[in-house]
Design an enzyme around this catalytic site. Sequence first.
Site, PDB file in Angstrom:
ATOM      1  N   TRP A 130       0.914  -1.118  -0.018  1.00  9.35           N
ATOM      2  CA  TRP A 130      -0.039  -0.040   0.139  1.00  9.35           C
ATOM      3  C   TRP A 130       0.796   1.446  -0.171  1.00  9.35           C
ATOM      4  O   TRP A 130       0.539   2.335  -0.725  1.00  9.35           O
ATOM      5  CB  TRP A 130      -1.016   0.023   1.077  1.00  9.35           C
TER       6      TRP A 130
ATOM      7  N   ASP B 201      -1.950   6.741   6.235  1.00  5.27           N
ATOM      8  CA  ASP B 201      -2.917   5.625   5.828  1.00  5.27           C
ATOM      9  C   ASP B 201      -3.123   4.999   6.952  1.00  5.27           C
ATOM     10  O   ASP B 201      -2.595   4.033   7.501  1.00  5.27           O
ATOM     11  CB  ASP B 201      -2.424   4.994   4.775  1.00  5.27           C
TER      12      ASP B 201
ATOM     13  N   LYS C 234     -12.888  -1.681   6.976  1.00  2.00           N
ATOM     14  CA  LYS C 234     -12.277  -2.768   8.026  1.00  2.00           C
ATOM     15  C   LYS C 234     -12.839  -2.473   9.432  1.00  2.00           C
ATOM     16  O   LYS C 234     -13.592  -3.275   9.939  1.00  2.00           O
ATOM     17  CB  LYS C 234     -10.822  -2.514   7.940  1.00  2.00           C
TER      18      LYS C 234
HETATM   19  C1  LIG Z   1      -3.623  -0.166   4.508  1.00  2.04           C
HETATM   20  C2  LIG Z   1      -4.384   0.011   3.320  1.00  2.04           C
HETATM   21  N1  LIG Z   1      -4.274   0.899   2.614  1.00  2.04           N
HETATM   22  C3  LIG Z   1      -5.130   1.068   1.447  1.00  2.04           C
HETATM   23  C4  LIG Z   1      -5.480   0.018   1.167  1.00  2.04           C
HETATM   24  C5  LIG Z   1      -6.429   0.165  -0.500  1.00  2.04           C
HETATM   25  O1  LIG Z   1      -7.875   0.241   0.107  1.00  2.04           O
HETATM   26  P1  LIG Z   1      -9.143   0.586  -0.867  1.00  2.04           P
HETATM   27  O2  LIG Z   1      -9.544  -0.870  -1.668  1.00  2.04           O
HETATM   28  O3  LIG Z   1     -10.104   1.183  -0.285  1.00  2.04           O
HETATM   29  O4  LIG Z   1      -8.673   1.429  -2.264  1.00  2.04           O
HETATM   30  C6  LIG Z   1      -5.812  -1.198   1.679  1.00  2.04           C
HETATM   31  C7  LIG Z   1      -6.825  -2.202   1.268  1.00  2.04           C
HETATM   32  O5  LIG Z   1      -7.017  -3.327   1.834  1.00  2.04           O
HETATM   33  C8  LIG Z   1      -5.150  -1.218   2.968  1.00  2.04           C
HETATM   34  O6  LIG Z   1      -5.269  -2.259   3.836  1.00  2.04           O
END
Ligand SMILES: Cc1ncc(COP(=O)(O)O)c(C=O)c1O
Length: 353
Positions: free
Chosen positions: A102, A169, A193
């Site tokens: 991520w 994030d 989540k």
């Molecule tokens: C820490 C983290 N950041 C970003 C994301 C991406 O999220 P999204 O699917 O809402 O774009 C995730 C998805 O699991 C994540 O766990």
Amino acid sequence: MKKYNFSAGPSILPEEVFSKASEAVKNYNNSGLSILEYSHRSSEIVEILEEARSLVLDLMQLNSNQYSALFLQGGASAQFFMVPYNLLDADKTCAIVDTGKWSANAIKEAANFGSVKVVASSKDNTYRNIPKIPVVCKDFAYLHITTNNTIYGTQMDFIPQAETLMIADMSSDIFSRKWDYSQYDLIYAGAQKNLGPAGATLVVVKNEILGKVQRKIPTLLDYQVHIDKKSSFNTPPVFAVYVCGLTLKWLKDLGIDTIEAQNNNKAELLYKEIDRNPFFEAYAEIGSRSKMNVNFTMLDNSLEDSFITHCAKSGVVNIKGHRSVGGFRASLYNAMQVEGVQKLVECMQSFKA
Ligand SMILES: Cc1ncc(COP(=O)(O)O)c(C=O)c1O
């Protein structure tokens, strides 16, 4: 049979949230209408949005004159480009901590807007730890971190020091512990989540950091527009925000202290068994282990499928690890009760090769 869902997201929510949400789909507040058919400009929905936004700031203990809470769309992934769009000038550099997939996505997107310096990384250790983060100086436009790495099961148990803006994030550990949110200038999290259904993305931003970049920002991607329009510039994901609001109320009633104690207890129970049981091994290093996503492998990985089948017989589901890491991942989000973790531990203890 009762199911214990350890999915990393979309994931478990409190039972009472599921039941209130399903009632609202059929008949919102005894109005004879489904929540799904209300206009987002109606007083009922405006109230839902305002309540959810103010609960966020309340739970984070942030001053509503300084910070704004927004529910946007596009997932946390849209924040990977929306953050630099709003905060990174083309001739500036942002600092990013690389703790996995991520943050790699955040790096890739930021590089479309300005320069990126990776100031710390645990890539060489296949992301099994949180690296040491240097103090980031004010020459950088901002420091971006991922507080919990959902795929690898690592989590920051400290707040880095930065002389510049700090962006986090927090998709997979938001509201999981007492935390000094005032140390951050912008926080974002996909809802699916610890908060609610997929479809809403929470952004909490310090108002004063906006309006400083030279470039023009497309209207829909401009945080200031969403602040001015009270998170309703266009049709917001009303139902997703409603469910987030229900979870936030549940959290407030329970108290973050209680949630944190429960989360500590659940994680301790599971890591203790992983460390004790000769079949299993933890993925993350001690000191970096996540209390939200517990990753573990089997010393003999040919037994993985039979362990998954063994767990399913007790209602323990969705423990398969992310495809890039393998093994198992048990997500212990706020709504996972200790009973579920005890079930998983029992499955680990009763497993025979
Ligand atoms: C820490 C983290 N950041 C970003 C994301 C991406 O999220 P999204 O699917 O809402 O774009 C995730 C998805 O699991 C994540 O766990």
